[in-house]
Design an enzyme around this catalytic site. Structure first.
Site, mmCIF file in Angstrom:
data_model
loop_
_atom_site.group_PDB
_atom_site.id
_atom_site.type_symbol
_atom_site.label_atom_id
_atom_site.label_comp_id
_atom_site.label_asym_id
_atom_site.label_seq_id
_atom_site.Cartn_x
_atom_site.Cartn_y
_atom_site.Cartn_z
ATOM 1 N N HIS A 241 0.783 -0.911 -0.378
ATOM 2 C CA HIS A 241 -0.221 0.148 0.122
ATOM 3 C C HIS A 241 0.834 1.366 0.019
ATOM 4 C CE1 HIS A 241 -3.506 -2.634 0.699
ATOM 5 N NE2 HIS A 241 -3.178 -3.095 2.113
HETATM 6 C C1 BDR Z 1 -2.050 0.890 5.412
HETATM 7 O O1 BDR Z 1 -2.232 0.498 6.995
HETATM 8 C C2 BDR Z 1 -1.027 -0.133 7.264
HETATM 9 O O2 BDR Z 1 -1.212 -1.637 7.890
HETATM 10 C C3 BDR Z 1 0.167 0.051 6.795
HETATM 11 O O3 BDR Z 1 1.479 0.392 6.800
HETATM 12 C C4 BDR Z 1 -0.591 1.219 5.643
HETATM 13 O O4 BDR Z 1 -0.199 2.342 5.846
HETATM 14 C C5 BDR Z 1 -3.246 0.271 4.861
HETATM 15 O O5 BDR Z 1 -4.560 0.303 5.051
#
Ligand code: BDR
Ligand code: CA
Length: 313
Positions: A241
């Site tokens: 992500h």
């Molecule tokens: C986001 O949530 C976190 O766990 C990850 O690092 C990312 O920023 C994804 O939903």
């Protein structure tokens, strides 16, 4: 072209680690510093992780400033079940040689934004607490921010921590609301975009084949990150992500989206943390966000990422 000055606000997290490494490896970006926040892990751990990541990249001179230990109004929500005990599990990390800088992240943001000769781009990869606090403390910095690119939210895809909310926004919805309503140009990289940008299947093996320490660390983190996500969602591969957010800043031609009005639900019984996107222009409110909803060539995103990461170390 001169490199674009950026500050990365982060809560590493394996995908934050990839995002930071990609930014450090990209000559298009000048990483002025990192600010850390409580999110995936508590603040002490995300700060230590950020130090380990810049040092792994051979860029130990990049300063790391620790910020908020909790969201504006709510309790922290660490997620070791997703990211492991340390948050960047999957690699046998060397301890950091140096600690965080003495200045608090919010002071660092205000000072740096006001002092830097050019406007600075903020890459925001965790709960948006530090950025909201900086904007409340010193509203004039809004003028000094070129753009905020954040990973967070989801509209067409819904949420990944509740049916309606994505993790970064759910943890500190009030902060995200402040950031979105500050009149700053914003690019959102939500689940709508990251889920359209999955890594290639078995990408960790491709990374490991490079052999360098950085690439072996990336391979280990990728493997760890995928294990939980693939089991939870029944997928063959996962999107990184936060790294997709840096990719969207570097290679906007590979992504699709639309300018629109976005706000955050802070009070809903079932929908707290939901990013409410006026995709079909129902409200008549002015646009405040470029909302990315797709990727035209995920394979190319990860090919470019691999090439950049292989330059590090
Ligand atoms: C986001 O949530 C976190 O766990 C990850 O690092 C990312 O920023 C994804 O939903
Ligand atoms: Ca993150």
């Amino acid at each position: 072209m001169a490199a674009r000055p950026v500050i990365i606000d982060t809560d590493p997290g394996q995908d934050d680690a990839f995002a930071i490494l990609l930014a450090l490896a990209s000559p298009e970006l000048e990483v002025l510093g990192l600010t850390t926040v409580a999110g995936n892990m508590g603040l002490a751990q995300t700060t230590d992780n950020a130090r380990r990541i810049v040092e792994l990249a051979g860029r130990g001179a990049v300063p790391v400033h620790a910020g908020s230990a909790r969201p504006l109004l709510r309790a922290p929500r660490p997620v070791p079940e997703i990211h492991g005990k340390m948050g960047i599990d999957g690699w046998d990390w060397a301890p950091a040689e140096r600690g965080a800088e003495p200045m608090h992240a919010v002071d660092y943001l205000v000072t740096t934004l006001n002092a830097h000769p050019e406007k600075v781009t903020l890459i925001v990869l965790g709960p948006q607490t530090n950025i909201a606090l900086a904007l409340r403390r010193a509203p004039e910095i809004a003028e000094r921010i070129e753009r905020i690119v954040f990973m967070g939210g989801g509209f067409f895809e819904g949420g990944n921590m509740s049916p309606a909310a994505e993790y970064n926004i759910l943890v500190d919805p009030e902060a995200a609301r402040i950031v979105l309503n500050a009149g700053i140009p914003v690019t959102a990289v939500p689940l709508d975009c990251t889920h359209a940008t999955p890594a290639p299947v078995n990408w960790s093996a491709t990374l490991a084949a490079h052999g360098s320490e950085v690439m072996r660390a990336c391979a280990g983190m990728m493997e760890f990150f995928e294990r939980y996500g693939n089991a939870k969602y029944g997928t063959a591969s996962r999107p990184l992500h936060d790294a997709v957010a840096v990719a969207a800043l570097l290679w906007p031609e590979l992504f699709t989206g639309r300018q629109c009005t976005v706000d955050v639900e802070c009070a809903g019984e079932l929908t707290t943390g939901m990013t409410v996107v006026d995709w079909l222009r129902q409200t008549g409110k002015p646009d405040n966000c470029l909302w990315l909803n797709g990727c035209t060539d995920p394979g190319e995103v990860y090919r470019r990422m691999e090439a950049a990461l292989s330059r590090l170390g």
